[in-house]
Motif scaffolding. Structure first.
Motif, mmCIF file in Angstrom:
data_model
loop_
_atom_site.group_PDB
_atom_site.id
_atom_site.type_symbol
_atom_site.label_atom_id
_atom_site.label_comp_id
_atom_site.label_asym_id
_atom_site.label_seq_id
_atom_site.Cartn_x
_atom_site.Cartn_y
_atom_site.Cartn_z
ATOM 1 N N GLU A 33 61.852 -89.567 0.433
ATOM 2 C CA GLU A 33 61.926 -87.957 1.169
ATOM 3 C C GLU A 33 62.300 -88.116 2.896
ATOM 4 N N ALA A 56 51.883 -85.588 3.155
ATOM 5 C CA ALA A 56 52.135 -86.554 2.188
ATOM 6 C C ALA A 56 51.182 -87.711 2.151
ATOM 7 N N ALA A 57 51.965 -87.943 3.739
ATOM 8 C CA ALA A 57 52.728 -90.160 3.536
ATOM 9 C C ALA A 57 51.663 -90.052 4.257
ATOM 10 N N TYR A 65 56.357 -83.313 2.807
ATOM 11 C CA TYR A 65 57.044 -84.880 2.902
ATOM 12 C C TYR A 65 55.499 -85.575 3.588
ATOM 13 N N TYR A 90 50.740 -81.411 -1.320
ATOM 14 C CA TYR A 90 51.695 -81.521 -0.364
ATOM 15 C C TYR A 90 52.830 -81.640 -0.546
ATOM 16 N N LEU A 91 53.036 -82.989 -1.988
ATOM 17 C CA LEU A 91 54.660 -83.056 -2.699
ATOM 18 C C LEU A 91 55.234 -82.193 -3.018
ATOM 19 N N SER A 121 57.616 -90.657 -0.712
ATOM 20 C CA SER A 121 57.443 -89.110 0.699
ATOM 21 C C SER A 121 58.630 -89.989 1.845
ATOM 22 N N TYR A 122 58.554 -91.132 1.882
ATOM 23 C CA TYR A 122 58.802 -92.542 2.665
ATOM 24 C C TYR A 122 60.769 -91.738 2.384
#
Length: 88
Positions: free
Chosen positions: A64, A34-35, A31, A25-26, A61-62
């Motif tokens: 981004e 992914a998170a 994002y 996912y990243l 992720s956070y």
């Protein structure tokens, strides 16, 4: 003792697989997905080695997504976990 060792192995494998999905996912730039998956890894598999990397991915992720406070919290948890002595 053998069953406990096998259960630990299985937990670690499942966490590792979920972390593989987080990395995918990243790489794709998803994002939010992914998170969410990294949160699952941290929540479902406490104590698994993959949780440390999941915290790093969660912080990324956070960041981004523009969630600076959550990124700082995840980063602080990552720093704390990466310095913790490894359990055998």
């Amino acid at each position: 003792a053998d069953a406990r060792q096998r259960m630990t192995y299985l937990r670690n494998r499942m966490a590792s697989h979920d972390l593989h999905v987080v990395r995918y996912y990243l790489k794709r730039g998803a994002y939010l997905a992914a998170a969410k998956r990294a949160e699952q890894v941290v929540g479902l598999y406490p104590g698994a080695p993959a949780t440390v990397e999941a915290l790093a991915a969660l912080s990324t992720s956070y960041r981004e997504l523009g969630l600076t406070q959550q990124a700082a919290d995840a980063s602080a948890l990552y720093q704390q976990q990466s310095r913790a002595p490894k359990a055998i």
